[in-house]
Motif scaffolding. Structure first.
Motif, PDB file in Angstrom:
ATOM      1  N   ALA A 120      26.803   7.995   0.129  1.00 36.33           N
ATOM      2  CA  ALA A 120      25.814   6.957   0.453  1.00 36.33           C
ATOM      3  C   ALA A 120      24.834   7.453   1.515  1.00 36.33           C
ATOM      4  CB  ALA A 120      26.509   5.681   0.923  1.00 36.33           C
ATOM      5  N   LEU A 121      25.312   8.249   2.450  1.00 39.65           N
ATOM      6  CA  LEU A 121      24.430   8.809   3.478  1.00 39.65           C
ATOM      7  C   LEU A 121      23.479   9.827   2.848  1.00 39.65           C
ATOM      8  CD1 LEU A 121      23.509   9.142   6.420  1.00 39.65           C
ATOM      9  CD2 LEU A 121      25.305  10.883   6.666  1.00 39.65           C
ATOM     10  N   LYS A 122      23.988  10.645   1.955  1.00 38.21           N
ATOM     11  CA  LYS A 122      23.126  11.617   1.274  1.00 38.21           C
ATOM     12  C   LYS A 122      22.028  10.898   0.498  1.00 38.21           C
ATOM     13  CE  LYS A 122      22.873  15.432  -1.844  1.00 38.21           C
ATOM     14  NZ  LYS A 122      23.407  16.440  -2.622  1.00 38.21           N
ATOM     15  N   ALA A 123      22.396   9.852  -0.243  1.00 36.02           N
ATOM     16  CA  ALA A 123      21.406   9.097  -1.022  1.00 36.02           C
ATOM     17  C   ALA A 123      20.379   8.448  -0.100  1.00 36.02           C
ATOM     18  CB  ALA A 123      22.100   8.042  -1.881  1.00 36.02           C
ATOM     19  N   TYR A 124      20.832   7.891   1.017  1.00 37.19           N
ATOM     20  CA  TYR A 124      19.920   7.245   1.957  1.00 37.19           C
ATOM     21  C   TYR A 124      18.992   8.278   2.593  1.00 37.19           C
ATOM     22  CZ  TYR A 124      18.147   4.281   5.668  1.00 37.19           C
ATOM     23  OH  TYR A 124      17.320   3.568   6.510  1.00 37.19           O
ATOM     24  N   SER A 125      19.530   9.429   2.936  1.00 34.27           N
ATOM     25  CA  SER A 125      18.721  10.494   3.529  1.00 34.27           C
ATOM     26  C   SER A 125      17.640  10.945   2.554  1.00 34.27           C
ATOM     27  CB  SER A 125      19.627  11.662   3.921  1.00 34.27           C
ATOM     28  OG  SER A 125      18.887  12.693   4.514  1.00 34.27           O
ATOM     29  N   GLU A 126      18.000  11.100   1.280  1.00 35.58           N
ATOM     30  CA  GLU A 126      17.025  11.479   0.261  1.00 35.58           C
ATOM     31  C   GLU A 126      15.960  10.403   0.088  1.00 35.58           C
ATOM     32  OE1 GLU A 126      19.525  12.387  -3.086  1.00 35.58           O
ATOM     33  OE2 GLU A 126      20.044  14.374  -2.279  1.00 35.58           O
ATOM     34  N   LYS A 127      16.363   9.141   0.194  1.00 33.15           N
ATOM     35  CA  LYS A 127      15.403   8.036   0.110  1.00 33.15           C
ATOM     36  C   LYS A 127      14.407   8.108   1.270  1.00 33.15           C
ATOM     37  CE  LYS A 127      15.220   2.990   0.338  1.00 33.15           C
ATOM     38  NZ  LYS A 127      16.001   1.760   0.488  1.00 33.15           N
ATOM     39  N   LEU A 128      14.903   8.371   2.482  1.00 35.80           N
ATOM     40  CA  LEU A 128      14.013   8.489   3.643  1.00 35.80           C
ATOM     41  C   LEU A 128      13.047   9.660   3.480  1.00 35.80           C
ATOM     42  CD1 LEU A 128      16.353   7.760   6.695  1.00 35.80           C
ATOM     43  CD2 LEU A 128      14.644   6.249   5.665  1.00 35.80           C
ATOM     44  N   ILE A 129      13.535  10.774   2.937  1.00 33.62           N
ATOM     45  CA  ILE A 129      12.665  11.930   2.704  1.00 33.62           C
ATOM     46  C   ILE A 129      11.557  11.559   1.729  1.00 33.62           C
ATOM     47  CG2 ILE A 129      12.575  14.237   1.654  1.00 33.62           C
ATOM     48  CD1 ILE A 129      15.448  14.637   2.865  1.00 33.62           C
ATOM     49  N   SER A 130      11.906  10.862   0.665  1.00 36.06           N
ATOM     50  CA  SER A 130      10.915  10.436  -0.323  1.00 36.06           C
ATOM     51  C   SER A 130       9.888   9.493   0.298  1.00 36.06           C
ATOM     52  CB  SER A 130      11.625   9.754  -1.498  1.00 36.06           C
ATOM     53  OG  SER A 130      10.698   9.280  -2.427  1.00 36.06           O
ATOM     54  N   ILE A 131      10.343   8.549   1.089  1.00 35.42           N
ATOM     55  CA  ILE A 131       9.436   7.615   1.759  1.00 35.42           C
ATOM     56  C   ILE A 131       8.488   8.380   2.674  1.00 35.42           C
ATOM     57  CG2 ILE A 131       9.334   5.799   3.530  1.00 35.42           C
ATOM     58  CD1 ILE A 131      11.940   4.663   2.233  1.00 35.42           C
ATOM     59  N   ASN A 132       9.024   9.334   3.434  1.00 34.89           N
ATOM     60  CA  ASN A 132       8.183  10.105   4.352  1.00 34.89           C
ATOM     61  C   ASN A 132       7.184  10.987   3.623  1.00 34.89           C
ATOM     62  OD1 ASN A 132       8.961   9.147   6.887  1.00 34.89           O
ATOM     63  ND2 ASN A 132      10.813  10.392   6.852  1.00 34.89           N
ATOM     64  N   LEU A 133       7.579  11.551   2.489  1.00 37.42           N
ATOM     65  CA  LEU A 133       6.619  12.330   1.696  1.00 37.42           C
ATOM     66  C   LEU A 133       5.474  11.447   1.210  1.00 37.42           C
ATOM     67  CD1 LEU A 133       8.957  14.622  -0.429  1.00 37.42           C
ATOM     68  CD2 LEU A 133       7.301  15.349   1.294  1.00 37.42           C
ATOM     69  N   ASN A 134       5.814  10.260   0.751  1.00 39.36           N
ATOM     70  CA  ASN A 134       4.790   9.327   0.286  1.00 39.36           C
ATOM     71  C   ASN A 134       3.871   8.911   1.440  1.00 39.36           C
ATOM     72  OD1 ASN A 134       3.494   7.638  -1.646  1.00 39.36           O
ATOM     73  ND2 ASN A 134       4.557   5.899  -0.735  1.00 39.36           N
ATOM     74  N   LEU A 135       4.454   8.604   2.585  1.00 34.84           N
ATOM     75  CA  LEU A 135       3.639   8.224   3.743  1.00 34.84           C
ATOM     76  C   LEU A 135       2.734   9.370   4.177  1.00 34.84           C
ATOM     77  CD1 LEU A 135       6.239   6.223   5.875  1.00 34.84           C
ATOM     78  CD2 LEU A 135       4.274   5.305   4.613  1.00 34.84           C
ATOM     79  N   GLY A 136       3.255  10.594   4.101  1.00 38.73           N
ATOM     80  CA  GLY A 136       2.443  11.758   4.443  1.00 38.73           C
ATOM     81  C   GLY A 136       1.250  11.917   3.514  1.00 38.73           C
ATOM     82  N   ARG A 137       1.486  11.706   2.218  1.00 40.01           N
ATOM     83  CA  ARG A 137       0.383  11.784   1.254  1.00 40.01           C
ATOM     84  C   ARG A 137      -0.645  10.692   1.512  1.00 40.01           C
ATOM     85  NH1 ARG A 137       3.688  11.590  -3.531  1.00 40.01           N
ATOM     86  NH2 ARG A 137       5.019  13.362  -3.285  1.00 40.01           N
ATOM     87  N   GLN A 138      -0.151   9.497   1.800  1.00 44.82           N
ATOM     88  CA  GLN A 138      -1.074   8.391   2.098  1.00 44.82           C
ATOM     89  C   GLN A 138      -1.893   8.706   3.340  1.00 44.82           C
ATOM     90  OE1 GLN A 138       1.344   4.860   2.364  1.00 44.82           O
ATOM     91  NE2 GLN A 138       1.488   4.631   0.152  1.00 44.82           N
ATOM     92  N   ARG A 139      -1.254   9.314   4.336  1.00 42.76           N
ATOM     93  CA  ARG A 139      -1.963   9.646   5.567  1.00 42.76           C
ATOM     94  C   ARG A 139      -3.026  10.707   5.307  1.00 42.76           C
ATOM     95  NH1 ARG A 139      -0.352  11.788  11.143  1.00 42.76           N
ATOM     96  NH2 ARG A 139      -2.280  11.294  12.199  1.00 42.76           N
ATOM     97  N   ILE A 140      -2.720  11.692   4.493  1.00 42.31           N
ATOM     98  CA  ILE A 140      -3.708  12.720   4.147  1.00 42.31           C
ATOM     99  C   ILE A 140      -4.880  12.085   3.413  1.00 42.31           C
ATOM    100  CG2 ILE A 140      -4.150  14.750   2.705  1.00 42.31           C
ATOM    101  CD1 ILE A 140      -1.225  15.596   3.362  1.00 42.31           C
ATOM    102  N   PHE A 141      -4.585  11.228   2.442  1.00 42.07           N
ATOM    103  CA  PHE A 141      -5.646  10.552   1.703  1.00 42.07           C
ATOM    104  C   PHE A 141      -6.526   9.737   2.651  1.00 42.07           C
ATOM    105  CE2 PHE A 141      -7.358   6.922  -0.668  1.00 42.07           C
ATOM    106  CZ  PHE A 141      -8.101   7.600  -1.623  1.00 42.07           C
TER     107      PHE A 141
END
Length: 192
Positions: free
Chosen positions: A120-141
């Motif tokens: 469950a921690l691994k899945a949650y960590s991967e979810k946070l990574i995905s959210i941060n990648l998306n936020l990073g792309r939004q910030r670049i845009f």
């Protein structure tokens, strides 16, 4: 410190008491004073950081010494330099405390062990990574396409509870605008 982390885990993950105890058994509690560095450019990032209390920022500097804030990390947020941590390479970033802060630290080795033992921690960590990648792309845009006013509005929406805790020159650095431009935007918004 531990109580804040336990509350965060209960709100975001379904972990057994044993799993939570295991996480805390390898965590290092640390009090960080205002302006104290947790990571310096050129060092290899050694920890995932959970902010229990306080406020951290991640930033880079240019050759002329100017700072460019990449993110702010308030209570219940995580901070690290993932590239440096995962690849064990020197970091290009600094992480410091903007306020006296209380944090929990996990080494890469310990966090990897936790993810292997707690799916469950691994899945949650991967979810946070995905959210941060998306936020990073939004910030670049946003950096490429938004007006200074739109960037300011996005910042206030993203960080509503910490805006008053951050010096304006750091907000301007995060937005990629001058302090003069930020002051003009704020004055125009107050007149609305």
């Amino acid at each position: 410190m531990v109580a804040e982390f336990e509350r965060y885990i209960k709100e975001n993950l379904k972990l057994s008491g044993g799993d939570l105890k295991l996480m805390l058994s390898v965590a290092v509690e640390r009090i960080v004073r205002r302006k104290q560095l947790l990571l310096e450019e050129g060092e290899v990032c050694r920890h995932k950081i959970f902010i229990c209390k306080g406020l951290l920022r991640t930033y880079r500097t240019r050759e002329d010494g100017s700072e460019h804030v990449m993110m702010f990390s308030p209570e219940t947020w995580w901070a690290t330099d993932p590239e440096s941590l995962n690849n064990q390479t020197p970091s290009l970033y600094y992480i410091d405390a903007l306020e006296d802060s209380e944090v929990l630290l996990w080494t890469k080795k310990d966090f990897d062990m936790l993810c292997a033992q707690i799916p469950a921690l691994k899945a949650y960590s991967e979810k946070l990574i995905s959210i941060n990648l998306n936020l990073g792309r939004q910030r670049i845009f946003s950096a490429l396409s938004a007006t200074a006013e739109e960037k300011y509005d996005e910042f206030v929406a993203s960080y509503p509870n910490i805006f008053a805790r951050i010096p304006l020159h750091m907000v301007a650095s995060y937005l990629g605008v001058s302090l003069k431009t930020l002051s003009r935007i704020r004055q125009a918004q107050l007149k609305r």
